[in-house]
Design a protein around this motif. Structure first.
Motif, PDB file in Angstrom:
ATOM      1  N   VAL A   2      36.749  32.485  38.805  1.00 53.62           N
ATOM      2  CA  VAL A   2      37.743  31.621  39.624  1.00 53.62           C
ATOM      3  C   VAL A   2      37.953  30.910  40.327  1.00 53.62           C
ATOM      4  O   VAL A   2      36.695  30.466  40.867  1.00 53.62           O
ATOM      5  CB  VAL A   2      37.665  33.113  40.628  1.00 53.62           C
ATOM      6  N   MET A  27      41.239  34.080  37.153  1.00 50.55           N
ATOM      7  CA  MET A  27      41.362  35.833  36.408  1.00 50.55           C
ATOM      8  C   MET A  27      43.139  35.811  36.764  1.00 50.55           C
ATOM      9  O   MET A  27      43.574  35.313  37.767  1.00 50.55           O
ATOM     10  CB  MET A  27      40.442  36.390  37.803  1.00 50.55           C
ATOM     11  N   SER A  31      44.960  41.310  40.604  1.00 46.85           N
ATOM     12  CA  SER A  31      43.895  41.750  40.933  1.00 46.85           C
ATOM     13  C   SER A  31      42.834  41.320  41.865  1.00 46.85           C
ATOM     14  O   SER A  31      41.713  41.860  42.455  1.00 46.85           O
ATOM     15  CB  SER A  31      42.873  41.526  39.441  1.00 46.85           C
ATOM     16  N   LEU A  32      43.443  40.462  42.578  1.00 44.24           N
ATOM     17  CA  LEU A  32      42.438  39.905  43.758  1.00 44.24           C
ATOM     18  C   LEU A  32      43.121  40.174  45.402  1.00 44.24           C
ATOM     19  O   LEU A  32      44.377  39.853  45.211  1.00 44.24           O
ATOM     20  CB  LEU A  32      43.113  38.358  43.353  1.00 44.24           C
ATOM     21  N   ARG A  53      46.487  42.771  47.622  1.00 43.32           N
ATOM     22  CA  ARG A  53      46.735  42.547  46.171  1.00 43.32           C
ATOM     23  C   ARG A  53      48.606  42.153  45.725  1.00 43.32           C
ATOM     24  O   ARG A  53      49.275  41.184  45.078  1.00 43.32           O
ATOM     25  CB  ARG A  53      46.547  43.270  45.073  1.00 43.32           C
ATOM     26  N   GLU A 100      37.893  40.907  43.528  1.00 41.69           N
ATOM     27  CA  GLU A 100      38.235  42.051  43.374  1.00 41.69           C
ATOM     28  C   GLU A 100      38.135  43.460  43.484  1.00 41.69           C
ATOM     29  O   GLU A 100      38.067  43.751  42.861  1.00 41.69           O
ATOM     30  CB  GLU A 100      38.388  41.199  41.484  1.00 41.69           C
ATOM     31  N   SER A 101      38.935  42.917  44.540  1.00 44.54           N
ATOM     32  CA  SER A 101      39.312  44.948  44.199  1.00 44.54           C
ATOM     33  C   SER A 101      40.599  45.077  45.250  1.00 44.54           C
ATOM     34  O   SER A 101      41.066  44.731  46.510  1.00 44.54           O
ATOM     35  CB  SER A 101      37.510  44.426  45.848  1.00 44.54           C
TER      36      SER A 101
END
Length: 124
Positions: A2, A27, A31-32, A53, A100-101
């Motif tokens: 990333v 990425m 997703s971030l 997100r 990424e969560s």
């Protein structure tokens, strides 16, 4: 890997405005979860704002609430921070950060991905 690249910093007089941008690659942006932090000269890095997100959830530190607005454009892989009514105390290097969560974090250790920072200087 990333990559985050900030832009939009500069010198502005107190009461003025700036818009920071953070371009993300490497990425799927969706997703971030994203955030902005800042580090004033000689001080620790502080949380400024975060965004989920989807962009539907945002949160701000107390010292910027009502003056700054975080947003994101998932079609353009970009996050922004609109800063209005700037004060000399807002002078700092501003960093964008990503994780990424779906969980939203205000703590910097939770973010593995960081930009290089952009300087914001507010003169009185």
């Amino acid at each position: 890997q990333v990559q985050l690249v900030e832009s939009g910093g500069g010198l502005v007089q107190a009461g003025g405005s700036l818009r920071l941008s953070c371009a993300v690659s490497g990425m799927p942006f969706i997703s971030l979860s994203m955030a902005w932090f800042r580090q004033p000269p000689g001080k620790e890095r502080d949380f400024v704002a975060l965004i989920s997100r989807s962009g539907g959830i945002t949160d701000y530190s107390g010292f910027v609430k009502g003056r700054f607005t975080i947003s994101r454009d998932n079609a353009k892989n970009m996050m922004s921070l609109q800063m209005n009514n700037l004060e000399p105390e807002d002078t700092a290097v501003y960093y964008c950060a990503a994780v990424e969560s779906s969980t939203l974090f205000a703590g910097s250790p939770n973010y593995p991905y960081w930009g290089q920072g952009t300087q914001v200087t507010v003169s009185s």
